[in-house]
Design a protein around this motif. Structure first.
Motif, PDB file in Angstrom:
ATOM      1  N   LYS A 901      30.837   3.682 -26.803  1.00  0.00           N
ATOM      2  CA  LYS A 901      30.962   3.414 -28.604  1.00  0.00           C
ATOM      3  C   LYS A 901      29.576   2.824 -28.929  1.00  0.00           C
ATOM      4  O   LYS A 901      29.099   3.839 -29.780  1.00  0.00           O
ATOM      5  CB  LYS A 901      32.377   3.037 -28.807  1.00  0.00           C
ATOM      6  CG  LYS A 901      33.468   3.032 -28.602  1.00  0.00           C
ATOM      7  CD  LYS A 901      34.583   1.670 -28.845  1.00  0.00           C
ATOM      8  CE  LYS A 901      34.254   1.613 -29.975  1.00  0.00           C
ATOM      9  NZ  LYS A 901      35.396   0.570 -30.559  1.00  0.00           N
ATOM     10  N   GLU A 902      28.776   1.671 -28.162  1.00  0.00           N
ATOM     11  CA  GLU A 902      27.551   1.301 -28.436  1.00  0.00           C
ATOM     12  C   GLU A 902      26.576   2.777 -28.825  1.00  0.00           C
ATOM     13  O   GLU A 902      25.269   2.438 -29.558  1.00  0.00           O
ATOM     14  CB  GLU A 902      27.347   0.489 -27.468  1.00  0.00           C
ATOM     15  CG  GLU A 902      26.041  -0.967 -28.157  1.00  0.00           C
ATOM     16  CD  GLU A 902      26.209  -1.821 -27.227  1.00  0.00           C
ATOM     17  OE1 GLU A 902      24.691  -2.767 -27.446  1.00  0.00           O
ATOM     18  OE2 GLU A 902      26.361  -2.137 -26.108  1.00  0.00           O
ATOM     19  N   LYS A 903      27.094   3.190 -27.401  1.00  0.00           N
ATOM     20  CA  LYS A 903      25.573   4.024 -27.686  1.00  0.00           C
ATOM     21  C   LYS A 903      25.774   5.467 -29.254  1.00  0.00           C
ATOM     22  O   LYS A 903      24.523   5.771 -29.553  1.00  0.00           O
ATOM     23  CB  LYS A 903      25.507   5.312 -26.571  1.00  0.00           C
ATOM     24  CG  LYS A 903      24.019   6.446 -26.556  1.00  0.00           C
ATOM     25  CD  LYS A 903      24.789   7.644 -25.120  1.00  0.00           C
ATOM     26  CE  LYS A 903      23.902   8.019 -25.089  1.00  0.00           C
ATOM     27  NZ  LYS A 903      23.815   8.935 -23.409  1.00  0.00           N
ATOM     28  N   ILE A 904      26.835   5.657 -28.956  1.00  0.00           N
ATOM     29  CA  ILE A 904      26.691   6.672 -30.177  1.00  0.00           C
ATOM     30  C   ILE A 904      26.647   5.675 -31.744  1.00  0.00           C
ATOM     31  O   ILE A 904      25.707   6.085 -32.248  1.00  0.00           O
ATOM     32  CB  ILE A 904      28.883   6.663 -30.845  1.00  0.00           C
ATOM     33  CG1 ILE A 904      29.031   7.644 -29.273  1.00  0.00           C
ATOM     34  CG2 ILE A 904      29.227   7.627 -31.606  1.00  0.00           C
ATOM     35  CD1 ILE A 904      30.854   7.310 -29.170  1.00  0.00           C
ATOM     36  N   LEU A 905      27.843   4.493 -31.548  1.00  0.00           N
ATOM     37  CA  LEU A 905      26.890   3.743 -33.077  1.00  0.00           C
ATOM     38  C   LEU A 905      25.343   3.974 -33.447  1.00  0.00           C
ATOM     39  O   LEU A 905      24.878   3.876 -34.181  1.00  0.00           O
ATOM     40  CB  LEU A 905      27.292   2.237 -33.001  1.00  0.00           C
ATOM     41  CG  LEU A 905      26.768   1.280 -33.891  1.00  0.00           C
ATOM     42  CD1 LEU A 905      27.235   2.443 -34.850  1.00  0.00           C
ATOM     43  CD2 LEU A 905      27.464   0.453 -33.631  1.00  0.00           C
ATOM     44  N   ASN A 906      23.652   3.414 -31.600  1.00  0.00           N
ATOM     45  CA  ASN A 906      22.834   3.589 -32.108  1.00  0.00           C
ATOM     46  C   ASN A 906      22.729   5.096 -32.378  1.00  0.00           C
ATOM     47  O   ASN A 906      21.246   5.233 -33.433  1.00  0.00           O
ATOM     48  CB  ASN A 906      22.165   3.135 -30.792  1.00  0.00           C
ATOM     49  CG  ASN A 906      22.293   1.698 -30.645  1.00  0.00           C
ATOM     50  OD1 ASN A 906      22.535   1.121 -31.252  1.00  0.00           O
ATOM     51  ND2 ASN A 906      22.622   1.102 -29.413  1.00  0.00           N
ATOM     52  N   ILE A 907      22.791   6.023 -31.559  1.00  0.00           N
ATOM     53  CA  ILE A 907      22.883   7.397 -32.164  1.00  0.00           C
ATOM     54  C   ILE A 907      22.799   7.383 -33.701  1.00  0.00           C
ATOM     55  O   ILE A 907      22.079   8.183 -34.148  1.00  0.00           O
ATOM     56  CB  ILE A 907      23.126   8.100 -31.158  1.00  0.00           C
ATOM     57  CG1 ILE A 907      22.560   8.339 -29.521  1.00  0.00           C
ATOM     58  CG2 ILE A 907      22.846   9.311 -31.643  1.00  0.00           C
ATOM     59  CD1 ILE A 907      23.509   8.798 -28.972  1.00  0.00           C
ATOM     60  N   THR A 919      35.445   6.006 -34.887  1.00  0.00           N
ATOM     61  CA  THR A 919      35.227   6.089 -33.455  1.00  0.00           C
ATOM     62  C   THR A 919      37.327   5.947 -33.127  1.00  0.00           C
ATOM     63  O   THR A 919      37.824   5.229 -33.486  1.00  0.00           O
ATOM     64  CB  THR A 919      34.932   5.558 -32.335  1.00  0.00           C
ATOM     65  OG1 THR A 919      34.896   3.998 -32.811  1.00  0.00           O
ATOM     66  CG2 THR A 919      32.648   6.009 -32.407  1.00  0.00           C
ATOM     67  N   ALA A 920      37.532   6.220 -32.291  1.00  0.00           N
ATOM     68  CA  ALA A 920      38.867   5.711 -31.714  1.00  0.00           C
ATOM     69  C   ALA A 920      38.963   6.130 -29.756  1.00  0.00           C
ATOM     70  O   ALA A 920      38.549   6.245 -30.045  1.00  0.00           O
ATOM     71  CB  ALA A 920      40.059   6.897 -32.438  1.00  0.00           C
TER      72      ALA A 920
END
Length: 926
Positions: A901-907, A919-920
């Motif tokens: 989740k953290e990686k997705i947010l950064n990207i 995200t879920a």
């Protein structure tokens, strides 16, 4: 002649002129006196129509001009009703053969001619009077404004998501995270004081600030943590019982008894929610009364539960929050920086700057929008296709003029008026028609478009059918930010809603134009709009006095052409008295029964009939007499069998039915106008019907449930029975494929590869294909690679291998791919850089992107099951630069899910297009 355009600007004037011309060429060519009157009417009305067109583009008309306009439009309606009823009487004189019958028909026809001649004389006198009125006085304000028709024919996907992706454009992520943080702080405090206390926030602010958007953002962000969840809209005049029932249904309360009164429903819901964790959003409360009931139903001691409320009224926010120990969150207008970001992003696709020559104009326009997101969205949508300094300066002058009264409301009214008067006349009619739907109503696209067509609002382009044109109109209104896309299904907008502020504008405009009459639940039944205008379209949306309503409707019914009723209403009956009706939308009128449809065949010009969701179980035997019927919707009724006369509906274009409905054994091939058929269970049909099905040469859309009956004979007999039906049905599909079939939706309980492969010859020309395996996982048919025209593909509950995935990538025309509930058999799938070159929407599972893969993708939904495929450093690398939206569902252990989740947010935050991200998660416990 039936397709002649009708609009709010000119009423039915164009239709009348076409029918007068046809009348002159047919019925009255030997009746000289009547013919002369008709020639006079056509000449006068043609001139009046020119003036009406000019008046339609004037924002402010003087009273005399408005009165003349209203009289002329009303006169056109009366003339068309006279012509239609006259034609019906004359054609009704045909009948039995024989000398006596012939003499009787002649006498009847002569009588009809005399009656018609008398009516035309009266209409001629009215035309003369209206013409002289215009000549006696001067009409002021005839200064037309040019309008540019939108050339957009597809929904701008940025706008499809605008109501949710605003978090990136207008800084809604800050308020969202702030509210979540404060709610979580309350949770920690409750652990040391009142154990298991409910947490609540009341979001308050003026119209258009984005209260609902913010509430939805908070809701979507944290709803996965709760056992029960509900999102309900209250509106100005709520039905308390329906509200409680809606919450009960959404939270999963199966014990609800719809016959209970409000008190019992509240008690039932309280008992159900006891000791359950819930999150409930109560959107748009206008006064304390609804909350008195809802607040009682939502148990204060439910463990760790959350209530979110939105309102425009500060007192309501304070009283509701205090009752549940919550806090008030005031919405603020956007600051200058966020206003610019939202404005520039929509117009220039860049958040930080605009061309220097537009800076001053944009500054003054944004000042007038006063930081109201809806105003900024509306005006930027209008300016997006008008990027010349001349247009911008003209807009600046219009919305910068001093307007007295409430600043926020008047700002919206001026912005919306500008958008309205720059729509083409036919689109204005479509927009005003939305006033027939209740506040906060979710409006299904197919229902709206079908009604637009029946009303005569749609003007198709060459090579385009009316339904396709209606979809184009729908998309234009979305792109103009005048309606909100609501329910999206695999990249396609299926329904819309109208923002309260826009709806208020539409309603006021509809009343002003006598376009739609709305029944005020607290007021008298309107007998007519004014001294010169009758009620032509009516929408019933609330409660009322049945006896008073029934008696008042007597004088209204003969002129009503369109009736929409969203409540139970016995005062409408008998329906046969709506003798000039084109549209009867009775969807959801649960008290409607078989008897209420008696004599409906008398509605000679009925084009749209919906009894969806009613108590009807048998259609009238003589429904085939409705020779102008184009749309019939019986979804959600108890109808099990269609009467034999249904095949006489030779103008029927759209038939929406339940899957269990059985068709007549013979005659379906006569229904040559049929284009859409939803709800076909082949194994429930006579063999002769299946054979004739292939003769429907215009059928474009077919929805099928392939569920073989489980017969009691031996397996061999069962197999032969199924095989014979399949052979006949495939033969008909082959014929349909050669004609017009473009979209096939298939629900099946069979997943065998042989079954799908046998269908290929029937499907090779499809543009849209949807296959849902109900009970077993299926494989992807190999023949799909040969369906060269396929634009949309949905395969639900299938096994997907890398080879299958590459095969789908070779489909050159594919724009939308959905593989929900698919199984990648524990492996990551790789999206190569050579396939899916045209894909815009994708719903995929366990996939990795390679550089330059899916270069046109705008909307991505991705499911990742980490426990099956394991972690991979390449997840979410190389996302296409075109992405506007990403929704990720992640399952796995807590550490792995949090890390991803953290990686997705950064990207997402560093992505060049800054896509919206939701995200879920599902945490696997070991």
């Amino acid at each position: 002649m039936e397709g002649v355009l009708v609009s709010a600007a000119t009423g039915v004037m164009n239709s009348v002129l076409a029918k007068l011309t046809a009348f002159l060429g047919e019925e009255y060519k030997h009746a000289k006196g009547v013919r002369d009157d008709l020639v006079f009417l056509r000449s006068e009305l043609s001139t009046m129509n020119i003036v009406l067109q000019k008046l339609a583009d004037v924002d402010q008309l003087d009273e005399l001009s408005r009165d003349w306009r209203d009289r002329v439009r009303d006169l056109a309606y009366d003339i068309e009703d006279c012509i239609d009823l006259s034609v019906h009487r004359l054609r009704g004189s045909a009948g039995e053969s024989g000398l006596a019958a012939k003499v009787a028909r002649m006498a009847k026809k002569i009588g009809a001619f005399r009656q018609i001649a008398s009516q035309i004389q009266k209409l001629k006198a009215r035309v003369v009077e209206v013409s002289e009125r215009r000549n006696r006085y001067t009409l002021h304000g005839l200064v037309p404004t040019s309008s540019d028709a939108s050339s957009s024919t597809k929904v701008d996907v940025r706008l499809c998501a605008l109501w949710t992706e605003t978090k990136h454009l207008v800084g809604i992520d800050g308020p969202r995270d702030d509210i979540i943080s404060r709610l979580m702080e309350q949770k920690q405090e409750s652990l040391s004081s009142v154990q298991h206390g409910v947490r609540m926030v009341s979001i308050v602010g003026c119209a258009g600030l984005g209260k609902t958007t913010l509430a939805k953002q908070v809701y979507d962000k944290i709803k996965g943590e709760f056992e029960c969840k509900a999102f309900v809209s209250v509106s100005q005049k709520p039905n308390i019982k329906e509200l409680i029932l809606n919450i009960s249904n959404q939270v999963g309360n199966k014990s609800t008894n719809m016959s209970d009164d409000v008190a019992n429903l509240v008690d039932n819901l309280r008992e159900y929610l006891k000791q359950k964790r819930y999150i409930v959003v109560v959107d748009d409360i206008w006064n304390p009364e609804p909350w008195n009931f809802i607040g009682e139903a939502l148990v204060k001691t439910s463990p760790g539960s959350i209530i979110i409320l939105t309102t425009r009224v500060k007192e309501v926010a304070m009283s509701s929050s205090s009752s549940h120990g919550g806090f008030v969150y005031p919405m603020k207008h956007l600051d200058g920086a966020h206003s610019k970001r939202l404005f520039y992003k929509r117009i220039f696709d860049c958040e930080e700057q605009c061309p220097p020559e537009f800076e001053q104009a944009s500054k003054e326009i944004l000042e007038r929008c006063d930081g109201i997101p809806l105003a900024i969205i509306s005006i930027s949508s209008f300016l997006a296709d008008r990027q010349s300094l001349y247009h911008w300066n003209e807009v600046k002058k219009i919305i910068s003029s001093p307007i007295p009264g409430n600043k926020d409301l008047e700002t919206m009214q001026s912005v919306l008026a500008l958008s309205y008067y720059n729509l083409p006349h036919d689109l204005r009619s479509c927009l005003l028609y939305l006033s027939s739907f209740p506040e906060d109503c979710e409006i299904r696209k197919y229902r709206l478009v079908s009604r637009w067509i029946a009303e005569g609002f749609i003007n198709a382009r060459p090579g385009e059918n009316l339904y396709e044109a209606g979809l184009r109109y729908f998309n234009v209104l979305i792109n103009q930010s005048l309606i909100q896309p609501w329910n999206e299904h695999y990249g396609e907008v299926l329904s819309c809603r109208v923002h309260d502020v826009i709806l208020n504008f539409i309603v006021s405009k509809s009343v002003e134009e006598n376009f739609m009459t709305l029944l005020d639940p607290s007021g008298p039944v309107p007998l007519q709009h004014s001294n010169c205008c009758k009620v032509r379209r009516m929408s019933l949306q609330g409660s009322y006095c049945q006896e008073k309503f029934a008696s008042s409707m007597k004088s209204i019914k003969p002129h009503v052409r369109s009736l929409a009723c969203s409540m139970d209403c016995t005062g409408l009956h008998p329906l046969s008295e709506f003798k000039v009706a084109r549209v009867l939308d009775l969807e959801g009128c649960e008290s409607l029964t078989n008897n209420h449809l008696a004599n409906i065949e008398k509605l000679a010009y009925l084009r749209y009939l919906s009894i969806s969701g009613t108590g009807v179980s048998v259609l009238p035997a003589n429904i085939g007499c409705l020779q102008h019927l184009e749309t019939l919707d019986i979804i959600g009724t108890q109808v099990k069998e269609l009467p034999p006369s249904i095949v006489l509906l030779q103008q029927l274009v759209r038939l929406f039915a339940n899957f269990e409905v059985m068709f007549p054994a013979e005659g379906v091939s006569k229904m040559q106008a049929l284009e859409q058929l939803t709800g076909l269970l082949p194994f429930n049909q006579p063999v002769s019907f299946l054979k004739e099905l292939g003769e429907l040469t215009k059928l474009r859309v077919l929805s099928v449930s392939w569920m073989p009956h489980h017969v009691r004979d031996s397996d061999e007999a069962h197999a032969e029975h199924e095989k014979s039906y399949e052979k006949i049905f495939i033969s008909s599909l082959n014929a349909l494929d050669r004609h017009s079939l473009q979209y096939l939706s298939l629900y099946s309980d069979i997943a065998a590869k042989r079954f799908f492969d046998s269908w290929f010859p029937s499907l090779k020309n499809l543009r849209r294909l949807s296959i849902k395996n109900m009970f077993k996982r299926g494989t992807i048919p190999s023949w799909i690679r040969l369906v060269a025209k396929l634009e949309q593909l949905k395969l639900e509950n299938v096994y997907v291998r890398q080879d299958d995935f590459e095969m789908l990538g070779d489909l050159k025309a594919l724009e939308s791919l959905a593989l929900p509930c698919s199984d990648t058999q524990g492996s990551w799938l790789t999206i190569s850089n050579h396939g899916f070159r045209c894909l815009k929407f994708a719903f995929l599972c366990n996939v990795l992107f390679m550089p330059d893969s899916m270069p046109n993708l705008k909307d991505l939904r991705i499911d990742i099951v980490l426990d099956e495929v394991g972690e991979n450093d390449s997840v979410f690398q190389h996302l296409p630069n075109t992405l506007c939206r990403v929704h990720a569902w992640i399952s796995g252990n807590l550490d792995a899910v949090s890390k991803l989740k953290e990686k997705i947010l950064n990207i997402a935050n560093t992505h060049p297009n800054r896509p919206s991200l939701t995200t879920a998660t599902y945490i696997q416990e070991h």
